[in-house]
Design a protein around this motif. Structure first.
Motif, PDB file in Angstrom:
ATOM      1  N   LEU A 242       0.881  -1.117   0.114  1.00 35.05           N
ATOM      2  CA  LEU A 242       0.065   0.030   0.022  1.00 35.05           C
ATOM      3  C   LEU A 242       1.162   1.119  -0.088  1.00 35.05           C
ATOM      4  N   LYS A 243       0.362   2.190  -0.812  1.00 36.51           N
ATOM      5  CA  LYS A 243       1.195   3.609  -0.645  1.00 36.51           C
ATOM      6  C   LYS A 243       0.675   4.566   0.086  1.00 36.51           C
ATOM      7  N   LEU A 244       1.152   4.819   1.352  1.00 28.27           N
ATOM      8  CA  LEU A 244       0.647   5.603   2.494  1.00 28.27           C
ATOM      9  C   LEU A 244       1.147   7.074   2.393  1.00 28.27           C
ATOM     10  N   ALA A 245       0.447   7.920   2.712  1.00 33.80           N
ATOM     11  CA  ALA A 245       1.051   9.058   2.869  1.00 33.80           C
ATOM     12  C   ALA A 245       0.932   9.883   4.183  1.00 33.80           C
TER      13      ALA A 245
ATOM     14  N   ASP B  68       4.284   0.970   2.070  1.00 34.36           N
ATOM     15  CA  ASP B  68       5.464   1.917   1.704  1.00 34.36           C
ATOM     16  C   ASP B  68       4.872   3.227   1.992  1.00 34.36           C
ATOM     17  N   VAL B  69       5.717   4.027   2.725  1.00 35.05           N
ATOM     18  CA  VAL B  69       5.376   5.451   3.082  1.00 35.05           C
ATOM     19  C   VAL B  69       5.972   6.091   1.986  1.00 35.05           C
ATOM     20  N   VAL B  70       4.970   6.817   1.075  1.00 35.25           N
ATOM     21  CA  VAL B  70       5.475   7.479  -0.247  1.00 35.25           C
ATOM     22  C   VAL B  70       5.745   8.922  -0.051  1.00 35.25           C
ATOM     23  N   ALA B  71       4.955   9.371   1.001  1.00 39.28           N
ATOM     24  CA  ALA B  71       5.087  10.722   0.825  1.00 39.28           C
ATOM     25  C   ALA B  71       4.712  11.475   2.415  1.00 39.28           C
ATOM     26  N   VAL B  72       5.563  12.300   2.507  1.00 35.26           N
ATOM     27  CA  VAL B  72       5.527  13.073   4.024  1.00 35.26           C
ATOM     28  C   VAL B  72       5.239  14.469   3.894  1.00 35.26           C
ATOM     29  N   CYS B  73       4.438  15.223   4.624  1.00 31.14           N
ATOM     30  CA  CYS B  73       4.156  16.513   4.763  1.00 31.14           C
ATOM     31  C   CYS B  73       4.255  16.959   5.947  1.00 31.14           C
ATOM     32  N   ASP B  74       5.063  18.187   6.270  1.00 24.16           N
ATOM     33  CA  ASP B  74       5.097  18.893   7.432  1.00 24.16           C
ATOM     34  C   ASP B  74       5.588  20.341   7.298  1.00 24.16           C
TER      35      ASP B  74
ATOM     36  N   TYR C 174      13.896   8.375  10.671  1.00 25.38           N
ATOM     37  CA  TYR C 174      13.070   7.391  10.853  1.00 25.38           C
ATOM     38  C   TYR C 174      13.190   6.409   9.622  1.00 25.38           C
ATOM     39  N   ILE C 175      12.829   7.018   8.360  1.00 34.68           N
ATOM     40  CA  ILE C 175      12.913   6.374   7.392  1.00 34.68           C
ATOM     41  C   ILE C 175      14.225   5.521   6.749  1.00 34.68           C
ATOM     42  N   SER C 176      15.320   6.286   7.061  1.00 38.16           N
ATOM     43  CA  SER C 176      16.745   5.893   6.811  1.00 38.16           C
ATOM     44  C   SER C 176      16.911   4.647   7.557  1.00 38.16           C
ATOM     45  N   LYS C 177      16.506   4.740   8.957  1.00 37.45           N
ATOM     46  CA  LYS C 177      16.806   3.664   9.908  1.00 37.45           C
ATOM     47  C   LYS C 177      16.007   2.315   9.533  1.00 37.45           C
ATOM     48  N   SER C 178      14.805   2.522   9.014  1.00 38.42           N
ATOM     49  CA  SER C 178      13.871   1.477   8.704  1.00 38.42           C
ATOM     50  C   SER C 178      14.386   0.612   7.527  1.00 38.42           C
ATOM     51  N   GLY C 179      15.495   1.255   6.799  1.00 34.84           N
ATOM     52  CA  GLY C 179      15.719   0.613   5.418  1.00 34.84           C
ATOM     53  C   GLY C 179      14.859   0.734   4.346  1.00 34.84           C
ATOM     54  N   LYS C 180      13.836   1.611   4.513  1.00 30.96           N
ATOM     55  CA  LYS C 180      12.960   1.354   3.234  1.00 30.96           C
ATOM     56  C   LYS C 180      13.248   2.489   2.265  1.00 30.96           C
TER      57      LYS C 180
ATOM     58  N   MET D 196       1.117  17.387  -2.422  1.00 27.40           N
ATOM     59  CA  MET D 196       1.208  15.866  -2.213  1.00 27.40           C
ATOM     60  C   MET D 196       0.235  15.028  -2.492  1.00 27.40           C
ATOM     61  N   LEU D 197      -1.012  15.845  -2.485  1.00 33.84           N
ATOM     62  CA  LEU D 197      -2.303  14.883  -2.808  1.00 33.84           C
ATOM     63  C   LEU D 197      -2.136  14.715  -4.316  1.00 33.84           C
ATOM     64  N   GLU D 198      -1.243  15.400  -5.049  1.00 35.92           N
ATOM     65  CA  GLU D 198      -1.141  15.212  -6.546  1.00 35.92           C
ATOM     66  C   GLU D 198      -0.224  14.243  -7.207  1.00 35.92           C
ATOM     67  N   ILE D 199       0.569  13.659  -6.181  1.00 39.51           N
ATOM     68  CA  ILE D 199       1.831  12.845  -6.499  1.00 39.51           C
ATOM     69  C   ILE D 199       1.498  11.767  -7.439  1.00 39.51           C
ATOM     70  N   LYS D 200       2.404  11.534  -8.410  1.00 37.39           N
ATOM     71  CA  LYS D 200       2.039  10.490  -9.401  1.00 37.39           C
ATOM     72  C   LYS D 200       2.109   9.104  -8.859  1.00 37.39           C
ATOM     73  N   GLY D 201       1.211   8.102  -9.418  1.00 37.10           N
ATOM     74  CA  GLY D 201       1.051   6.875  -8.747  1.00 37.10           C
ATOM     75  C   GLY D 201       0.281   6.678  -7.661  1.00 37.10           C
ATOM     76  N   GLY D 202      -0.301   7.878  -7.210  1.00 31.81           N
ATOM     77  CA  GLY D 202      -1.560   7.720  -6.219  1.00 31.81           C
ATOM     78  C   GLY D 202      -1.223   7.510  -5.025  1.00 31.81           C
ATOM     79  N   ILE D 203      -2.101   7.487  -4.234  1.00 34.94           N
ATOM     80  CA  ILE D 203      -2.065   7.165  -2.608  1.00 34.94           C
ATOM     81  C   ILE D 203      -3.303   6.416  -2.354  1.00 34.94           C
ATOM     82  N   ASP D 204      -3.095   5.187  -1.499  1.00 32.88           N
ATOM     83  CA  ASP D 204      -3.978   4.393  -1.211  1.00 32.88           C
ATOM     84  C   ASP D 204      -4.549   4.898  -0.157  1.00 32.88           C
ATOM     85  N   GLY D 205      -4.031   5.709   0.875  1.00 35.56           N
ATOM     86  CA  GLY D 205      -4.426   6.023   2.234  1.00 35.56           C
ATOM     87  C   GLY D 205      -3.631   7.083   2.839  1.00 35.56           C
ATOM     88  N   ILE D 206      -4.042   7.833   3.468  1.00 33.86           N
ATOM     89  CA  ILE D 206      -3.638   9.012   3.984  1.00 33.86           C
ATOM     90  C   ILE D 206      -3.721   9.015   5.673  1.00 33.86           C
TER      91      ILE D 206
END
Ligand SMILES: NC(=O)c1ccc[n+]([C@@H]2O[C@H](COP(=O)([O-])OP(=O)(O)OC[C@H]3O[C@@H](n4cnc5c(N)ncnc54)[C@H](O)[C@@H]3O)[C@@H](O)[C@H]2O)c1
Length: 439
Positions: free
Chosen positions: A21-24, A46-52, A64-70, A86-96
């Motif tokens: 799943l592609k999560l943001a 897969d956490v594909v996008a992060v916004c803050d 956190y992401i580096s440490k996870s090896g993902k 972020m909501l427009e990213i290519k490939g879509g988002i399955d859940g946010i």
């Protein structure tokens, strides 16, 4: 915690059994970073996008992401509207997952749905006004989406054991329920602008994390500002929106002293914040009536010195559980007449199947492990392409207690009719929350 590789069934991942799943996430502050951590531990996400908007918390998320090896996510940090990009990213988002200040939630939820995202997991509070709640419900219905409030206390181990006991009839027919948010937040609402908890009496522009935004709600609003930790579990005990519903609400507020006293104690009488008038009463008490005849008492108590307790009381025709003395009494079943049994005896015996199955995986998850389940339920619902076990009607009903209690207090403790967000469907809907050990 071991990585989770949940076995796919026929219905899972309908397109590709190996797809992740592609999560943001929007908001990786104190809470969102905990959700990020849990998502990174899963093999099915897969956490594909992060916004803050805060560079410091973005750096932490990268670590956190580096440490996870993902694979590194895409980051969106450029201004308070960056999440829209972020909501427009290519490939879509399955859940946010949304873990931003309360005042951001409504717009972020609705825009996510409008962008085509079918699953939104929002941190507690759906909106600010009653209209916000209706807007989220209507948008969710229009786009056939799923909005789940990430109300973690519904998954607390004792809360779930009590649910198991309620469902097995040990307490008899439900009569009266209590709960609330009784948590001394003075060191959350004020800090030094660096630490998230305490070390100073600043808030607003000079505060950090929740002191940056949450405290303003105590300046301007008087009501039960945080009802969902108490009412979520209670709603499951008595099947609210699923055969039952809230009918009326009335709230009563005490005077306000705790926050002012805390500023004076920590910063002196001449500190500029000592001049602030806090509208929020120290203890706000709300009573709710239900279609099936139960009564509910909720308390919001966050400004005075006190130990933490959500103060649950689950009482039926055969006995009750009380959280504060950790006692269970069941007529003819507990050891002695009119004396409490230690609740542990009963909760060990009636441990909920979810905890019995997944307790190993909860190791390291926040709030005693219950945070694992709320993310697990959200993700498993997306994988199965089914409604989330707590849906937008639950979210709106629990969260709307805040504007309704504000209205009741404003009108001199008037009894307010509770809106039916389900539009009559509560009569036909069946309970779905935690019926099995799956999610
Ligand atoms: N369920 C729980 O146990 C629990 C515990 C703590 C907090 N919460 C909830 O989680 C939410 C967040 O609380 P928190 O403690 O993490 O607060 P926080 O202030 O630590 O984090 C909020 C984050 O949102 C970011 N943000 C603000 N505006 C933004 C925008 N326009 N775009 C992108 N990011 C933005 C901030 O920079 C910050 O990093 C709230 O709804 C809170 O009630 C729930």
């Amino acid at each position: 915690m071991a990585s989770l590789a949940i076995l796919p069934t026929g219905k899972l991942f309908s397109k590709n059994a190996n797809a992740k799943l592609k999560l943001a996430i929007i908001g990786v502050g104190e809470r969102g970073s905990m959700h990020l951590d849990l998502l990174l531990k899963r093999d099915d996400v897969d956490v594909v996008a992060v916004c803050d908007v805060d560079g410091k918390v973005i750096e932490r998320a990268k670590r956190y992401i580096s440490k996870s090896g993902k694979k590194m996510a895409q980051f969106f940090t450029d201004g308070s509207d960056a999440w829209k990009k972020m909501l427009e990213i290519k490939g879509g988002i399955d859940g946010i997952v949304i873990a931003t200040p309360w005042e951001c939630h409504k717009e972020m939820i609705i825009s996510s749905i409008e962008s085509g995202i079918k699953y939104v997991g929002t941190e507690v509070m759906l909106g600010i006004t009653l209209q916000d709640h209706w807007d989220v419900v209507k948008a969710t219905e229009k786009y056939n989406a799923h909005v789940m409030m990430l109300e973690n206390v519904c998954y607390r181990r004792d809360v779930m054991a009590a649910l198991n006991m309620v469902r097995q009839g040990l307490f008899g027919e439900m009569i009266h329920l209590q709960g609330g948010y009784q948590h001394d937040l003075r060191e959350v609402k004020f800090n030094d602008g660096i630490h998230p908890y305490g070390h100073g009496v600043e808030f607003g522009e000079k505060g950090y994390s929740e002191a940056h935004w949450r405290t303003e709600h105590s300046v301007h609003r008087n009501g039960d500002l945080y009802p969902t930790h108490g009412i979520g579990p209670i709603a499951h005990y008595i099947n609210i929106n699923r055969g039952n519903r809230f009918l009326t609400l009335s709230s009563l507020s005490s005077k306000s002293r705790g926050l002012h006293n805390h500023i004076v104690k920590g910063g002196g009488e001449n500190h500029p914040n000592a001049k602030v008038n806090f509208k929020l009463g120290d203890v706000v008490t709300t009573s709710i009536s239900c279609a099936n005849g139960e009564s509910i008492l909720l308390q919001h108590d966050t400004s005075l010195p006190r130990p933490y307790s959500l103060g649950f009381r689950v009482q039926g025709t055969e006995g009750l559980w009380m959280d504060v003395n950790n006692g269970v009494y069941l007529q003819g079943k507990t050891a002695k007449d009119e004396e409490w049994d230690d609740a542990k005896i009963w909760f060990d015996k009636y441990d909920h199947p979810l905890w019995a199955r997944w307790s190993k995986e909860t190791t390291g998850a926040g709030h005693g492990g219950m945070d694992f389940f709320v993310i697990h339920s959200f993700i498993e619902s997306i994988k199965r392409n089914v409604p989330t076990p707590m849906d937008v009607y639950d979210a709106a009903t629990w969260s709307a207690i805040t504007p309704l209690s504000e209205q009741s207090i404003e009108l001199g403790n008037e009894t307010i009719d509770f809106p039916d967000f389900t539009g009559g469907k509560w009569m036909y809907r069946k309970p779905v929350f935690a019926l099995t050990d799956e999610y």
